[in-house]
Design an enzyme around this catalytic site. Structure first.
Site, PDB file in Angstrom:
ATOM      1  N   ARG A 238      41.545  43.885  40.844  1.00 57.86           N
ATOM      2  CA  ARG A 238      41.130  42.704  40.089  1.00 57.86           C
ATOM      3  C   ARG A 238      42.080  42.459  38.939  1.00 57.86           C
ATOM      4  O   ARG A 238      42.539  43.403  38.293  1.00 57.86           O
ATOM      5  CB  ARG A 238      39.728  42.902  39.476  1.00 57.86           C
ATOM      6  N   GLU A 267      44.001  34.248  37.248  1.00 55.71           N
ATOM      7  CA  GLU A 267      44.510  33.688  38.499  1.00 55.71           C
ATOM      8  C   GLU A 267      43.724  32.420  38.850  1.00 55.71           C
ATOM      9  O   GLU A 267      42.542  32.318  38.511  1.00 55.71           O
ATOM     10  CB  GLU A 267      44.412  34.737  39.624  1.00 55.71           C
ATOM     11  N   HIS A 285      46.015  37.022  46.009  1.00 55.37           N
ATOM     12  CA  HIS A 285      44.655  37.557  46.187  1.00 55.37           C
ATOM     13  C   HIS A 285      44.211  37.457  47.654  1.00 55.37           C
ATOM     14  O   HIS A 285      43.249  36.761  47.986  1.00 55.37           O
ATOM     15  CB  HIS A 285      43.652  36.859  45.261  1.00 55.37           C
TER      16      HIS A 285
HETATM   17  C1  GLV Z   1      37.878  40.501  46.970  1.00 53.77           C
HETATM   18  O1  GLV Z   1      38.616  40.485  46.042  1.00 53.77           O
HETATM   19  C2  GLV Z   1      36.656  41.263  47.030  1.00 53.77           C
HETATM   20  O2  GLV Z   1      36.209  41.780  46.000  1.00 53.77           O
HETATM   21  O3  GLV Z   1      36.092  41.351  48.125  1.00 53.77           O
END
Ligand code: GLV
Length: 325
Positions: A238, A267, A285
């Protein structure tokens, strides 16, 4: 009367079909994210929501959604959901653990290999016509095989990353809030170390902790300084776990060798300085973004939602106390 459900982003047809068998569904197949006001208006008369990490589910929103019983996140991370606020209002919150471990681990490895061997930088050079022929000392990378891998966060995804390290004959170190069972350590061939030891000894530091106030800027200027100057940092968990401004400075000044990033602070508006750096591999991501995994995540969220609306316990309930309210 069927319960009313909002699905906040575009999902697969089979997900909508399944939810549609159990509720009256309002979708968003146009996929333009709802701003907080629009989300609150659309959720005002809903019993359940399938949401994503782009939706903030907090006390202000929940106040305006008196009927809401479940918020089913299509993600394993749930820092977009205020769990305490959900519990206080009797809203069950769920996530999608398990189904994305392998894909997310693969992406961490892709970033590791890509950063070690400078793949995205070199592709840019090839495309720009800079490759004029073979040279012995050309664009040298570093080895992943036989290097030391330090995994920060030994949950399911961290473990999946560790298992893959055996094929590269790496030494695996890890740090975690709590040490994992010794038989698991043995199976993973992973050694528990302190945060400082992990930073000092690893050639590749992979972050796999969830984001929370406790992990905010877990890696900042001081931690980057502790790392080897030849080391590579991977953040596929994250944004916010890393202080991106400090990382930019470290990459510019050779404090560490390189980085592979799938997530960023604020982001998608990443720090523009990253775009100017050759020693960072950037991804948007996409850790869990394979066709099969995203389908499985959406269906997992749908099943959590349907179970909750039917009065049962969703398989991936994050706040069991909410059921008692
Ligand atoms: C994606 O970032 C998730 O947390 O599944």
């Amino acid at each position: 009367m069927k319960p009313k459900v909002l699905v906040t982003r575009e999902v697969f047809d089979e997900t909508l079909d399944y939810v549609g068998q159990h509720g009256d569904v309002e979708g968003n197949q146009g996929d333009v994210p709802f701003d907080p006001e629009t989300l609150a208006r659309r959720l005002a008369d809903k019993d359940g929501v399938i949401c994503c990490l782009t939706d903030r589910i907090d006390a202000t929103l929940l106040e305006r959604c008196p009927r809401l019983r479940v918020a089913a996140n299509i993600a394993v991370g749930y820092n977009n959901i205020d769990l305490a606020a959900c519990t206080a209002r009797g809203v069950m919150a769920t996530n999608t653990p398990g189904v994305l471990d392998d894909s997310t681990a693969d992406l961490a490895w892709a970033l590791m290999l890509g950063a070690a061997r400078r793949l995205t930088e070199l592709e840019r050079r090839v495309r720009a016509g800079e490759w004029t022929g073979w040279r012995l000392k050309q664009w040298l990378g570093v080895d992943v095989h036989h290097a030391t891998l330090g995994i920060f966060g030994m949950g399911r995804i961290g473990q999946t990353i560790a298992r893959r390290a055996a094929g590269f004959e790496m030494k695996v170190l890890y740090h975690n809030r709590t040490r994992v069972a010794s038989d698991l350590e043995k199976r993973l061939n992973a050694t528990y170390v302190t945060k400082d030891e992990l930073l000092r000894q690893s050639d590749f530091v992979v972050l796999q902790v969830p984001y929370s106030p406790e992990t905010h800027h877990l890696i900042g200027a001081a931690e980057l300084k502790q790392m080897k100057s030849s080391a590579v940092l991977i953040n596929s968990t994250r944004g916010g776990v890393v202080d991106d401004a400090a990382l930019v400075a470290a990459l510019k000044n050779g404090v560490i060798r390189g980085a592979g990033l799938d997530v960023f602070e604020n982001e998608p508006k990443l720090n523009p300085a990253f775009l100017m750096l050759d020693n960072v591999v950037l991804a948007p991501h996409v850790g869990s973004s394979t066709e099969a995994t995203r389908r499985a995540m959406a269906m997992t969220a749908a099943k959590n939602l349907v179970a909750a609306l039917a009065g049962g316990t969703p398989p991936n309930l994050l706040n069991p106390e909410a059921r008692k309210r």
